[in-house]
Design a protein around this motif. Sequence first.
Motif, short mmCIF file in Angstrom:
data_model
loop_
_atom_site.label_atom_id
_atom_site.label_comp_id
_atom_site.label_asym_id
_atom_site.label_seq_id
_atom_site.Cartn_x
_atom_site.Cartn_y
_atom_site.Cartn_z
N LEU A 105 36.50 33.61 53.43
CA LEU A 105 35.84 32.86 52.90
C LEU A 105 35.50 33.50 51.58
N LYS A 106 34.50 34.63 51.10
CA LYS A 106 34.49 35.21 51.04
C LYS A 106 34.68 35.51 49.47
N SER A 107 36.24 36.49 50.13
CA SER A 107 37.57 37.08 49.10
C SER A 107 37.84 35.48 48.86
N LEU A 108 38.25 34.50 49.09
CA LEU A 108 38.42 33.65 48.19
C LEU A 108 37.82 32.76 47.05
N GLY A 109 36.49 32.32 47.53
CA GLY A 109 35.74 32.33 46.94
C GLY A 109 35.92 33.13 45.60
N SER A 110 36.13 34.00 45.43
CA SER A 110 35.55 35.35 44.43
C SER A 110 37.11 35.06 43.77
N ILE A 111 38.11 34.38 43.33
CA ILE A 111 39.40 34.26 42.76
C ILE A 111 39.20 32.88 42.77
N GLN A 112 39.33 31.95 44.18
CA GLN A 112 39.40 30.80 43.72
C GLN A 112 39.05 29.60 41.81
N GLN A 113 37.87 29.13 42.10
CA GLN A 113 37.89 28.94 40.75
C GLN A 113 38.04 30.36 39.37
N HIS A 114 38.65 31.54 39.27
CA HIS A 114 39.30 32.30 38.08
C HIS A 114 40.03 31.42 37.63
N PRO A 115 40.45 31.28 36.22
CA PRO A 115 41.46 30.42 35.74
C PRO A 115 42.68 31.57 36.13
#
Length: 419
Positions: A105-115
Amino acid sequence: MKKEDPILILGAGTFGLSTAYHFAKAGFSNITVLEKSTAVPPVDSAGNDLNKIIRAEYEDPFYAELALQAIEAWKTPLFAPYYHETGYLLANSRAAPEKAKKTLLKSLGSIQQHPAFRGKISPIEKREDVTKVAPVFDGPMEWKGYFNRFAGYAHAADALTAVYSACCALGVKFCVGDAVASLTYSATRDRCTGAATASGKTYTASVTVLALGAALATVLPDVGKQVAANAWPVAHIQLTPAEAQKLHGIPVTYARDLGFFFEPDRRTNLLKLCPSGAGYTNFSSSGGGASVPPDFNGFITPADEDKIRRLLRETLPGLAERPLVNKHMCWCADTADSEYIIDFVPGKHGLIVASGDSGHAFKMLPIAGKWIVELAQAGQQEKRRWRWKPNQDAGGDVSWRVGRPVDLKDVPLAVRSKL
Ligand SMILES: Cc1cc2nc3c(=O)[nH]c(=O)nc-3n(C[C@H](O)[C@H](O)[C@H](O)COP(=O)(O)OP(=O)(O)OC[C@H]3O[C@@H](n4cnc5c(N)ncnc54)[C@H](O)[C@@H]3O)c2cc1C
């Protein structure tokens, strides 16, 4: 620094080659690399491998940004032939421990909102979500995770060879097949003047860069416990050309609690597989208190072999009982917090450490050397996180890994020796 100052780089692995390349590209004209293996890419380099994952998701956004810069550089002419954007399938099996789920979940969080990732990520919630991105997988795969299209893998050994050739073309000198035995110092011992090799040759330099990976403590005992050699098992299945053909184009597939694999190598039809886990230390041998790589590495443990077979039963059950070949342990340099160490050695002018890769530095091959050139020119490390870490002991629990490292002394001798 003057452009003609002699620069000595110890180790021709991932950090060493990248450093040589960036110094040469910046116009430095007197660069020598010393490597103990007899050829480049070196057999003992953790980077000398069929493939490595290139992805930008990290628990820490700082590294996510660096990895994005690296991916951009993987698309430039020197590196592009070796980068394959097959996508990255990251998931957990039903039996995964809570820690593996949190990390995902943390890994996903690091890219999820990135343009950069807009429209590139899709959830994996059921078997059909997996078969949509990897139609050839026919196992049960009750997985939860996501698929990231903006990632893939690099053909690692070929990329190292390309950087080596570029260095040679830029005039970098390589001396191979002679291990560095010790560093040399000024009479006052506050300046490093170069290195001496096992055969008795000495090399002098204004700046010496230690890029010795997991073996750092063997040449610089002062590094103490801030770096611990840590190994991950690697194995392969020899596929027929027809079997390999069927798997071409599959994403890098990583079940965090079981392990990961890549599309087969197009030259050899080898399918590389790595079981997941926290790796192995080797505090038990002659490392003077540090964990250092042992002499023999041609093995993996039965527990890891079992994990690989479970991963295959989940994804490609038809391959699950096939013999595993080219089994070996691959050694990295861990730090306690997985931060690199890219800094001057305190009290030793002219001596830089580029280590502590913590198992996540190959993707940085195109850009890592730039950080070392900048440090050498700046004279001190501005990034606190990359400084010398005398008060940290590596070799324990690491937040993003599943389980705790096992020391080799707890692996039966019959498994880890040529017996
Ligand atoms: C199984 C496995 C999978 C990995 N997967 C990934 C991945 O998917 N993505 C990713 O980004 N990273 C991955 N990594 C990590 C990556 O490979 C390392 O972070 C990186 O290669 C470390 O580079 P290095 O230069 O510090 O060490 P190395 O590449 O190991 O280089 C050290 C060099 O120093 C030389 N040397 C040692 N002692 C001496 C001496 N006394 N004298 C002269 N030379 C010496 C060695 O021969 C070697 O060539 C993986 C690592 C492993 C083990």
